[in-house]
Design an enzyme around this catalytic site. Structure first.
Site, PDB file in Angstrom:
ATOM      1  N   ASN A  73      53.833  74.381 -20.515  1.00  0.00           N
ATOM      2  CA  ASN A  73      52.930  73.358 -19.997  1.00  0.00           C
ATOM      3  C   ASN A  73      51.884  74.012 -19.097  1.00  0.00           C
ATOM      4  OD1 ASN A  73      51.762  71.307 -18.317  1.00  0.00           O
ATOM      5  ND2 ASN A  73      53.422  69.938 -18.894  1.00  0.00           N
ATOM      6  N   LYS A  90      51.686  72.570 -15.449  1.00  0.00           N
ATOM      7  CA  LYS A  90      52.794  72.986 -14.592  1.00  0.00           C
ATOM      8  C   LYS A  90      52.621  74.440 -14.163  1.00  0.00           C
ATOM      9  CE  LYS A  90      56.734  71.267 -15.679  1.00  0.00           C
ATOM     10  NZ  LYS A  90      58.047  70.974 -16.317  1.00  0.00           N
ATOM     11  N   ASP A 131      62.895  70.994 -13.561  1.00  0.00           N
ATOM     12  CA  ASP A 131      62.977  69.736 -14.291  1.00  0.00           C
ATOM     13  C   ASP A 131      62.502  68.681 -13.316  1.00  0.00           C
ATOM     14  OD1 ASP A 131      63.566  68.346 -16.715  1.00  0.00           O
ATOM     15  OD2 ASP A 131      65.232  67.400 -15.681  1.00  0.00           O
ATOM     16  N   GLY A 183      50.929  63.673 -16.718  1.00  0.00           N
ATOM     17  CA  GLY A 183      52.101  62.799 -16.682  1.00  0.00           C
ATOM     18  C   GLY A 183      51.796  61.446 -16.049  1.00  0.00           C
ATOM     19  N   LYS A 214      47.363  67.749  -3.607  1.00  0.00           N
ATOM     20  CA  LYS A 214      48.591  67.472  -4.342  1.00  0.00           C
ATOM     21  C   LYS A 214      49.656  68.528  -4.044  1.00  0.00           C
ATOM     22  CE  LYS A 214      50.518  66.668  -8.927  1.00  0.00           C
ATOM     23  NZ  LYS A 214      50.302  66.715 -10.383  1.00  0.00           N
TER      24      LYS A 214
END
Length: 205
Positions: A12, A15, A73, A162, A184
């Site tokens: 990803n 990420k 996760d 997401g 963030k």
């Protein structure tokens, strides 16, 4: 910590960028699975907890690649939905052939399920569990972080990925997707978990 190199057990790009933005200023180099010259089968993430799935990924990818591996996760926990989508966050709707399509479908489903939930019952949080493992199976450390907010009534913001457009953070008066990367990282679940990890391994190099 200068000189530490980690393999992030993910393809990803969003990420990978977030983890790099936090760790590289500390002298930790992070590469994604896409940087390898070969591909590896994805381990079965069959734990019912974020921490359990992070450990499964970190241990397996460290073993098959022979490199110290960091895996996370993460997902969204919505109180009004009994904790859903939880560990199923990425595949909540079961729709979409790529990450962008899955994200859009997941957001549509979440808004549908939350349609009649009053404002004072829309509390939610992102949760991130991180595990660092060595090729011999040793767990270097495990950390967790949370990012509190409420579910909005419509997507807002273009940053992140997401469920970021739907998690409104009252104290910031904006959604996660309206925050700059710096904002963030300072507040997010992944930022908190990664900073905890950095403190644990500060003297390892």
């Amino acid at each position: 910590m200068n000189g530490m190199e980690l393999l992030l057990a993910s393809t990803n790009p969003h990420k990978l960028r977030e983890v790099r933005e936090i760790l590289e200023p500390l002298g930790i180099s992070v590469q994604g699975l896409d940087s390898l010259n070969e591909s590896f089968p994805e381990p079965v993430e069959d734990s019912d907890t974020f921490s359990g799935n992070a450990k499964i990924k970190a241990v397996e990818y460290a073993r098959v690649t022979g490199r110290r591996c960091i895996a996370d996760d993460s997902g969204l926990v919505v109180d009004a939905l009994g904790g859903k989508p939880g560990v199923l966050s990425a595949r909540f709707s079961g729709l979409g052939s790529n990450s962008e399509e899955r994200d859009a479908a997941n957001n549509v489903l979440l808004l549908k399920l939350m349609k009649d939930v009053p404002a004072n019952k829309r509390s939610a949080r992102f949760v991130c569990a991180i595990c660092i493992a060595d090729p011999d199976g040793t767990i270097v450390t495990q950390t967790t972080g949370t990012f509190e907010g409420v579910i909005g009534t419509a997507p807002c913001g273009k940053n992140g990925f997401g469920y970021d457009p739907l998690l409104f953070v009252p104290e910031a008066n904006k959604t996660s997707a309206q925050m700059t990367p710096e904002e963030k990282n300072e507040r997010s679940h992944r930022g908190e978990a990664v900073r905890k990890f950095a403190k644990v391994v500060r003297d390892m190099c």
